[in-house]
Design an enzyme around this catalytic site. Structure first.
Site, mmCIF file in Angstrom:
data_model
loop_
_atom_site.group_PDB
_atom_site.id
_atom_site.type_symbol
_atom_site.label_atom_id
_atom_site.label_comp_id
_atom_site.label_asym_id
_atom_site.label_seq_id
_atom_site.Cartn_x
_atom_site.Cartn_y
_atom_site.Cartn_z
ATOM 1 N N HIS A 5 -0.796 -12.148 0.469
ATOM 2 C CA HIS A 5 -1.136 -13.558 0.307
ATOM 3 C C HIS A 5 -0.044 -14.447 0.895
ATOM 4 O O HIS A 5 1.049 -13.984 1.221
ATOM 5 C CB HIS A 5 -1.323 -13.857 -1.179
ATOM 6 C CG HIS A 5 -2.401 -13.050 -1.837
ATOM 7 N ND1 HIS A 5 -3.563 -13.591 -2.319
ATOM 8 C CD2 HIS A 5 -2.487 -11.710 -2.087
ATOM 9 C CE1 HIS A 5 -4.327 -12.633 -2.840
ATOM 10 N NE2 HIS A 5 -3.684 -11.484 -2.713
ATOM 11 N N ASP A 39 2.307 -7.095 -4.016
ATOM 12 C CA ASP A 39 2.967 -6.148 -4.913
ATOM 13 C C ASP A 39 3.791 -5.182 -4.072
ATOM 14 O O ASP A 39 3.349 -4.754 -2.998
ATOM 15 C CB ASP A 39 1.929 -5.328 -5.686
ATOM 16 C CG ASP A 39 1.188 -6.136 -6.732
ATOM 17 O OD1 ASP A 39 1.275 -7.366 -6.715
ATOM 18 O OD2 ASP A 39 0.491 -5.513 -7.561
ATOM 19 N N SER A 96 2.175 0.433 3.334
ATOM 20 C CA SER A 96 2.377 -0.577 4.365
ATOM 21 C C SER A 96 3.449 -1.577 3.940
ATOM 22 O O SER A 96 3.998 -1.482 2.848
ATOM 23 C CB SER A 96 1.063 -1.285 4.667
ATOM 24 O OG SER A 96 0.077 -0.349 5.056
#
Length: 292
Positions: free
Chosen positions: A167, A111, A255
């Site tokens: 991911h 996201d 991040s």
């Protein structure tokens, strides 16, 4: 300075207000802040100290207010809000599988707000305040920089309210992660606008190569930031993974994940490229298609 982005789902332009906005402006936009506070914030001990603080059970008291202030949909999480044992336990929370369906083709690894450059040579012209961005500085590896010199580049910036696990964007076999030492600098929009190159070439970062038969070698580089104690990998190197499998997670703080791809084998979706050309990020979610 208003931080605007496109919500891809609605197509609407929205304004982001980062937590600690006033302090970030002081650090990166104010000469006094740059001189007095920034050297302190960059020190490793401060990030490690704050990281330990966020692991303490007492830090769980901050969760409900954080969720409320940033309008986080806690129903997506596997745990209920009262089950988290610390703020970090909440921060790198796992989501229910149905919360992030895995779409077709090449997907977003997480996201966040996405920038995309069809040719990496275009990056330095986008951030006019930063000096020339070089892959050699970012990767600290001449051979690898040459290999990706003509690649497409995607930069996924995670804000503190975002889901903080990342991911794999495609099927393949990932290498072991290579760590590159650096300071902890904020990846907030204020820091990026102040000096894009400094943020990405001096921050804590590591990279792995995802080897894909169909799409070539995909480089994935998580970048640590201010108040982030660590980048934690959760995958098993040199074993076959599926698109959407977890690669790792960030502890507390904003991040970034940088992705380098073969532009002859993966075409980034045009709306994301156009938004970037217009100096605006695109908000995407993990599992969402971002290229073919």
């Amino acid at each position: 300075m208003q931080i605007k982005f496109i919500d891809r789902k609605s197509g609407k332009t929205q304004i982001e207000t980062p937590p600690g906005e006033g302090f970030l402006k002081l650090l990166y936009n104010n000469p006094f802040g740059k001189m007095l506070f920034l050297p302190l914030v960059k020190r490793k001990f401060l990030s490690e100290w704050y990281g330990r603080k966020m692991n303490k059970p007492s830090s769980s008291k901050k969760i409900k207010q954080f969720v409320s202030d940033l309008n986080i949909d806690i129903t997506e999480a596997k745990k209920s809000i009262d089950e988290f044992t610390s703020f970090n336990d909440f921060f790198y929370r796992k989501l229910k599988p149905e919360a992030r369906p895995i779409e077709s083709d090449f997907i977003s690894p997480g996201d966040g707000k996405l920038l995309a450059f069809e040719n990496i040579q275009d990056v330095s012209s986008f951030f006019v305040k930063g000096r020339k961005f070089t892959l050699r500085e970012f990767l600290n590896n001449d051979d690898l920089a040459k290999e990706y010199d003509n690649a497409s580049m995607l930069i996924l910036r995670l804000a503190p309210n975002d889901y903080h696990r990342y991911h794999f964007p495609y099927n393949g076999i990932p290498s072991e992660s290579e760590k590159i030492d650096g300071d902890y600098l904020s990846v907030s929009p204020y820091a990026l606008a102040s000096n894009f190159t400094k943020v990405f070439c001096e921050n804590k970062r590591e990279y792995c190569i995802l080897k894909s038969e169909e799409k070539g070698n995909i480089l994935l580089a998580p970048v640590g930031a201010t108040m982030v104690g660590s980048i934690l990998s959760t995958y098993t190197p040199n074993t076959t993974i599926n698109k959407g499998d977890e690669m790792g997670y960030f502890a507390f703080g904003g991040s970034t994940v940088v992705i380098l791809i073969d532009k002859n084998k993966i075409k980034i979706d045009n709306d994301i490229l156009e938004n970037t050309k217009n100096n605006i990020e695109t908000f995407v979610k993990m599992g969402e298609k971002i290229g073919v």
